[in-house]
Each structure stands twice: as C-alpha cells, then as structure tokens.
Design a protein around this motif. Structure first.
Motif, mmCIF file in Angstrom:
data_model
loop_
_atom_site.group_PDB
_atom_site.id
_atom_site.type_symbol
_atom_site.label_atom_id
_atom_site.label_comp_id
_atom_site.label_asym_id
_atom_site.label_seq_id
_atom_site.Cartn_x
_atom_site.Cartn_y
_atom_site.Cartn_z
ATOM 1 N N LEU A 12 5.976 6.799 -6.197
ATOM 2 C CA LEU A 12 4.758 6.358 -5.564
ATOM 3 C C LEU A 12 5.095 5.603 -4.312
ATOM 4 O O LEU A 12 4.384 5.628 -3.324
ATOM 5 N N ASP A 13 6.187 4.873 -4.382
ATOM 6 C CA ASP A 13 6.505 3.926 -3.327
ATOM 7 C C ASP A 13 7.306 4.554 -2.195
ATOM 8 O O ASP A 13 7.733 3.857 -1.286
ATOM 9 N N ILE A 15 8.135 6.076 1.196
ATOM 10 C CA ILE A 15 7.467 6.029 2.492
ATOM 11 C C ILE A 15 8.421 6.597 3.533
ATOM 12 O O ILE A 15 9.554 6.934 3.226
ATOM 13 N N ARG A 82 -1.383 3.561 7.621
ATOM 14 C CA ARG A 82 -1.769 4.867 7.148
ATOM 15 C C ARG A 82 -3.054 5.262 7.827
ATOM 16 O O ARG A 82 -3.343 6.416 8.043
ATOM 17 N N HIS A 92 2.594 6.103 3.124
ATOM 18 C CA HIS A 92 2.748 5.081 4.163
ATOM 19 C C HIS A 92 3.792 5.482 5.187
ATOM 20 O O HIS A 92 4.810 6.093 4.865
ATOM 21 N N ASN B 2 -2.111 1.138 -9.093
ATOM 22 C CA ASN B 2 -2.235 2.304 -8.241
ATOM 23 C C ASN B 2 -3.216 3.299 -8.834
ATOM 24 O O ASN B 2 -3.033 3.789 -9.936
ATOM 25 N N ARG B 4 -4.106 6.113 -7.179
ATOM 26 C CA ARG B 4 -3.822 7.451 -6.677
ATOM 27 C C ARG B 4 -2.926 8.211 -7.655
ATOM 28 O O ARG B 4 -2.100 7.623 -8.333
ATOM 29 N N PRO B 5 -3.046 9.529 -7.690
ATOM 30 C CA PRO B 5 -2.143 10.305 -8.530
ATOM 31 C C PRO B 5 -0.726 10.220 -7.980
ATOM 32 O O PRO B 5 -0.516 10.057 -6.782
ATOM 33 N N GLN B 6 0.237 10.337 -8.873
ATOM 34 C CA GLN B 6 1.621 10.241 -8.436
ATOM 35 C C GLN B 6 1.957 11.414 -7.520
ATOM 36 O O GLN B 6 1.549 12.544 -7.747
ATOM 37 N N LYS B 7 2.681 11.119 -6.497
ATOM 38 C CA LYS B 7 3.033 12.177 -5.552
ATOM 39 C C LYS B 7 4.541 12.364 -5.512
ATOM 40 O O LYS B 7 5.305 11.431 -5.715
ATOM 41 N N THR B 16 12.457 3.543 0.447
ATOM 42 C CA THR B 16 11.555 2.596 -0.184
ATOM 43 C C THR B 16 11.635 1.276 0.564
ATOM 44 O O THR B 16 12.663 0.937 1.147
ATOM 45 N N ALA B 17 10.547 0.553 0.534
ATOM 46 C CA ALA B 17 10.487 -0.712 1.263
ATOM 47 C C ALA B 17 10.105 -1.835 0.309
ATOM 48 O O ALA B 17 9.165 -1.694 -0.471
ATOM 49 N N PRO B 46 8.081 -3.865 -4.332
ATOM 50 C CA PRO B 46 8.014 -2.708 -3.446
ATOM 51 C C PRO B 46 6.655 -2.538 -2.770
ATOM 52 O O PRO B 46 5.614 -2.877 -3.334
ATOM 53 N N PHE B 47 6.697 -2.039 -1.583
ATOM 54 C CA PHE B 47 5.494 -1.658 -0.837
ATOM 55 C C PHE B 47 5.007 -0.361 -1.457
ATOM 56 O O PHE B 47 5.718 0.641 -1.441
ATOM 57 N N GLN B 48 3.805 -0.393 -2.021
ATOM 58 C CA GLN B 48 3.356 0.756 -2.804
ATOM 59 C C GLN B 48 2.209 1.505 -2.163
ATOM 60 O O GLN B 48 1.528 1.007 -1.268
ATOM 61 N N PHE B 49 2.004 2.675 -2.726
ATOM 62 C CA PHE B 49 0.976 3.564 -2.216
ATOM 63 C C PHE B 49 -0.393 2.884 -2.149
ATOM 64 O O PHE B 49 -1.158 3.082 -1.213
ATOM 65 N N GLY B 50 -0.666 2.066 -3.154
ATOM 66 C CA GLY B 50 -1.994 1.449 -3.212
ATOM 67 C C GLY B 50 -2.213 0.320 -2.236
ATOM 68 O O GLY B 50 -3.342 -0.125 -2.035
ATOM 69 N N HIS B 51 -1.163 -0.161 -1.618
ATOM 70 C CA HIS B 51 -1.311 -1.287 -0.682
ATOM 71 C C HIS B 51 -1.893 -0.814 0.641
ATOM 72 O O HIS B 51 -1.387 0.125 1.241
ATOM 73 N N ARG B 52 -2.922 -1.526 1.065
ATOM 74 C CA ARG B 52 -3.568 -1.103 2.300
ATOM 75 C C ARG B 52 -2.738 -1.420 3.532
ATOM 76 O O ARG B 52 -2.777 -0.742 4.530
ATOM 77 N N LEU B 54 0.970 -3.936 4.905
ATOM 78 C CA LEU B 54 2.154 -4.687 4.472
ATOM 79 C C LEU B 54 1.754 -6.056 3.940
ATOM 80 O O LEU B 54 2.197 -6.482 2.872
#
Lengths: 315, 315
Positions: A12-13, A15, A82, A92, B2, B4-7, B16-17, B46-52, B54
DNA sequence: CAGATTATGCTCAAGGAGAGTATAAATGGC
DNA sequence: GCCATTTATACTCTCCTTGAGCATAATCTG
C-alpha cells in the motif's frame, strides 16, 4: 542503468519519488537556471533502484538531460501531491528538490537543455533598477481586487495586509527573501497560470509558467539562495577563478535582485579575508582597471561552518 | 486506516517513505522531545496510500503513537539509505523528517510514548552551566586521537581543525547552531554507538543512542530550532498562554543551550512589541513578583513573515 | 585635454549589541 | 521588624556595525 532484476513491490505504501534540480549559474550579471523541455521544466527524473543515494540519482539525471556536471548541491524541500495528477487511485508521488550552484560551461547543454534567466519566470523579483513597473501597474491592483473579493471585511483586511507585506507595497519594505511567499500568494489568488489550470480563473500575472510545480520549486530555490548568500560564502561556487570585486558584487546583486552600496560591499568582503589579490589586473575594461581577486581556499573550510556577511542596502 | 483496495505496484522505482517527527516541548526549563520504544526512537511511520499529504500522514502517526496532538510543524530534511538495512536487494527507503513544536499536556502519552530531555542524547550540547566537563575530558581527547590516527599530516591537521571549530575548543568559540555538524563529526570518528554498529570501533562518547538514524534527525531538528529562534518568533509555540519574561528567557536558553544576558533579553523582547502585559502578576514565586505577559496575536502574522531578533550572549 | 567611467580610500552619524550599575519588591528566617 | 536572598526592572556606557556620502586615482574615448 539498472543492473538489478526488476522487482515487484506489493505494498500500500509504495510510492515513487522524483528528483528535481534548481541548477543556478550567474553569467554576464544575470542569474540563470538550467531548464529542459523548451524552458518549461527543471532537470528531473525518478529516484531509481540503481541510484546509490538521492544526490547520486540527481547528478545522474542532470548530467543525462543537460550534459552539465553538478557541483555544489544542497537539498531544498520535499513535496508530495497526488492531487495534481488528477487520478485519486494513483499512488503517491513525491518530489525531492535540490539547489545546485555552478558556472556555465560552453556547449555542454543537451539537446533540449538551455539556460534561462530566472527573472523570465518571476519578473516581479528583479528590483535592481528599482521596483519593476508591473508591480504597481498589474500585480498590486490584482491583489487588491483579490483581497476585496473576500466575503468578510476582516478577511479582506488580512489578505491585503499579507499582500502588502510580502510585495513591499503600501508602506512596507521590499524583502527579497520572500520570493516563495510571493509566489504562493499569487498562486492562492489564482494569478498564476499553474493555479488557474487547477482552480480556474483568468488574468494571470506576467511571467513564464512551468510544468507541474516546478515554478514553485524554483521559487523555493531563489528564496533559499537569497537568504544563504548573506551568511554563507556560496557565491564562490558561481564565480570564475579570478574576478574583480565589481564582478563579485554584480553576481550578488543578480541573485538578490537589488543593488548594493559599492564601498560597503568592498569593505565587508575585504575585512573578512574571503579573497586575496592575484596580483594581476583586469584587462579590457572601461575606466580604471581593477585588481583581480580569487577566493582564499583556506578560509573556505572555516567559513563553510562559521559564516560570512553581505550588505544589502536599500538604495 | 486505509480504505483503498490494496494495489500492486510493479516498478523499479517504487520505494517506501517514512515520516519522522522531532516533537519538541519545553517544560520546567528543559527542552524535551517526544519518543517511543523506551526513548530509543522518534514517533514515525510509513507514508501510506490513505494519507492526503505528508503532513497529514505525520500527524496521524504522531497522534496514534503518542496521543499527543501536533501543532506547529515544519519540514526538516529527507534522508535516503538502503545501506543501513543491510540488504542490497531491498528497495529504497527514505525518511522525511519534520520539526514540531508544542506544549506538554498531562497524561496524553500513549503506552510506549514518553518525553525525554534532548540533552540525554547530546550531553555535550548543554552549555548553560559553562562548557560541560565531558567536552574537555572525553570528547576532545578522543577527537584528537582520531585526528592523529590519520595517515597524512595534512589530514591530521584538517581533522583537528574541523573538530576544534565545531566543538569550540582550542581557542575557537562555541557555536550552538552546529549541533548537526558535531554529531556528524562524532559519527565519522566512530565515537557514536550508531556508527560503531556500522563501522566497528569502540569507546563511544556519552549520550543515549537511538534506532536507525533517528539521533541524526534529532540533531538536525535541534540545529534548525536553535538557528530559527533567533530570527523567527517560534518560541511562542512552546510557551503557555501567560508567562513571565524570565520564563520566556529560560525557554530560549533551554533550546539554545546557553545563557542570555537578562536585561538585554528584556530590552529586545519589549522593543519588538512581541508581547503585551496581561495585567496580572505571577503568583507563587520567590523574589519580587513578575508581570505576566502574553504574545500579541496581531504581531504574529507580520513577524511570521518578517522576523524577530534574540540576543544570545557569551557569558 | 575634457568628459566619462570605474576603482579605491576615508569619514561620519545613527543604531544595535554586549556588559555593567542601581534600585525596587517580594520571601523566609531570626 | 530586620536582614539576607532572590527576582524584577530601569538606566547608562562603550564599542562595533551599518548605511551613506565625499574625495581622489587611474583608465579610455573623442
């Protein structure tokens, strides 16, 4: 470029990161930046598996795209968005930006690379001949209109106050270090092509646009450099091996976008032992020939840590 | 967290950040930082998909791990290192670090979260009672030995010179802003637990270690904050609503790690119109009671842009 | 040679920074 | 109640920096 086998990262993470360079030089008393894509973008590319470090990756991209080597480098800022891509499912994408300082070298640019004056992108930032006309004629009125367009009187006041402070109008002094704040204010007021694309609106302010948020990154670089030349001897990186004090002064002025009192400038430079005479004199000059100077290597080590001072006067 | 579906991201350039926070407060005249993992790590995740954005991601992690809200935040630096993880096939992992300023709030820490004095990690940075003993007794000799261990005499000289400048020994003045350079020098000299792990060596210098490069990030935060308090009114974020001028001074001193001339401090604070009297007096004090002050809200807007000054004297 | 142009040396006044002196207003112990 | 102690607050003084201007020197052009 990548010797490792391709990997699939399931996360998921996951980027992607872009590396972006604000590469600055000063030539003929003009501050110039390296651009690609017909002057509409900064040198940049993704941070890849094969890159040993962020800086290594950046150097690789800049040299590949521009043929120009990267000298002094420092990190600027890391942006993430994004939103810009439009697709809410997109992963991201972050941009890690750097400021680089060099000297222009003849005929080393890549096909699509070229140097451009940074004032092409920010015409309101050049105050070397006094406040530019567009400030009073175009920018200030538009900002005033933007302030007035607010619903509440309190907000109107706050907006105008902020505009007046950052742009040095309405009794406030011009502060060259606020380059980023000025860009961001114009962006917020939808007076910048890049924000109009996003928010809609019309009647942007003069100044060349760039792809994505590259112009914001450039503004960040300008602001950082303008702040830094005052207390760290970074101008050195931009000068040829030998130079006159006036050439040095012109370089500082080019970056700061404002003039400096000549005698005070010399006083400060000389009393700090930053430079030493080469013994030679400048040739091919108008007026009395000037002594040539070079930077004292020894001092650089200590000054890099301790600092320097530069005068930036108001006349 | 999160939705969102896993990608699955298939890309060489996928990385990864991590988001890392140096969250600072000043309590009882001590500069303190929020830590997790028994004071061995900074709040991070971690900076994740769901984060709008940073910052959003950072806030989420800090609040989840520490129960403490994040107030003022600014970005510090972005580090990248694959080297640390040991695995050469591992994808890149970058850390985006932030400096946060708050006030300690009672009983809001999470299970594993706690406040610690930042001088636990950098005992050589506290010069409020004069240069700490370990500087002359432990650090300087070890650095001298490190300098001597170089092959070439020229390198020996350069090393010692650098050590003397950054640590303010051998006739040089202490400069509190060089916190990061000092840490990096000790790291290079393998006098820091974190570098010994990597390079081998023995006989580290006192000071608590942290996981990964968190201590480096902390040093970055300290250096940034020490530089910033001198020209931006950021101490405000760390103070309670009402305070005496001495309390304000003690906070500045706690951060700077050095003392300030009292009368000059007051002069500067007052002449800048940063504060106003509340009308009340401090209670429960020894000696003559002091007036209580608060920060002038109005000024904050302008000062945030324009700047402030703080005196940091040598006595 | 006059005028233009740049280089370079020097002076001066105002403001800021560092440091010290003096006095005021509390507390606690006796 | 008096005194030692502690903190608050008001001034003063000196040195250095900064902004600004004046004066003179050394070139080139026409």
């Amino acid at each position: 470029m990548n010797k490792r086998p391709q990997k699939t990262v399931t996360a998921l993470d996951a980027i992607t990161a872009d590396l972006v360079a604000v590469l600055v030089a000063v030539t003929d008393g003009q501050p110039r930046i390296m651009t690609i894509e017909h002057a509409a973008a900064l040198p940049s590319g993704p941070f890849q598996f094969g890159h040993r470090s962020l800086q290594t990756g950046l150097r690789a991209w800049v040299e590949a795209q521009t043929g120009h080597p990267l000298g002094y480098v420092e990190q600027l800022y890391t942006f993430a968005d994004r939103g810009r891509s439009g697709d809410p499912d997109a992963p991201h994408r972050i941009s890690i930006s750097y400021l680089g300082l060099t000297r222009e070298e003849e005929g080393r640019e890549g096909a699509d690379a070229q140097w451009s004056s940074w004032y092409d992108y920010f015409p309101w930032e050049d105050h070397r001949d006094g406040p530019p006309a567009i400030l009073a004629k175009i920018i200030a009125p538009k900002l005033k209109a933007w302030a007035r367009s607010a619903e509440q009187p309190a907000l109107q006041k706050t907006r105008w106050r902020r505009a007046a402070i950052t742009f040095g109008v309405d009794g406030h002094e011009w502060n060259e270090e606020l380059a980023l704040q000025r860009y961001e204010l114009l962006y917020e007021a939808a007076l910048i092509a890049e924000s109009v694309r996003e928010k809609g609106g019309e009647g942007v302010v003069p100044g060349r646009a760039m792809r994505g948020d590259h112009r914001r990154i450039l503004a960040t670089g300008i602001a950082r450099l303008r702040a830094k030349i005052k207390y760290r001897p970074v101008v050195f990186e931009l000068m040829p091996d030998e130079f006159t004090l006036l050439q040095l002064q012109r370089s500082v002025e080019a970056l700061a976008g404002r003039l400096v009192h000549k005698q005070n400038f010399r006083r400060l430079i000389e009393q700090q032992d930053l430079v030493e005479e080469t013994g030679a004199m400048a040739a091919d000059t108008i007026g009395r020939p000037a002594k040539l100077f070079r930077f004292r290597q020894g001092v650089l080590a200590e000054r890099a840590v301790v600092g320097t001072k530069l005068p930036l006067s108001r006349t």
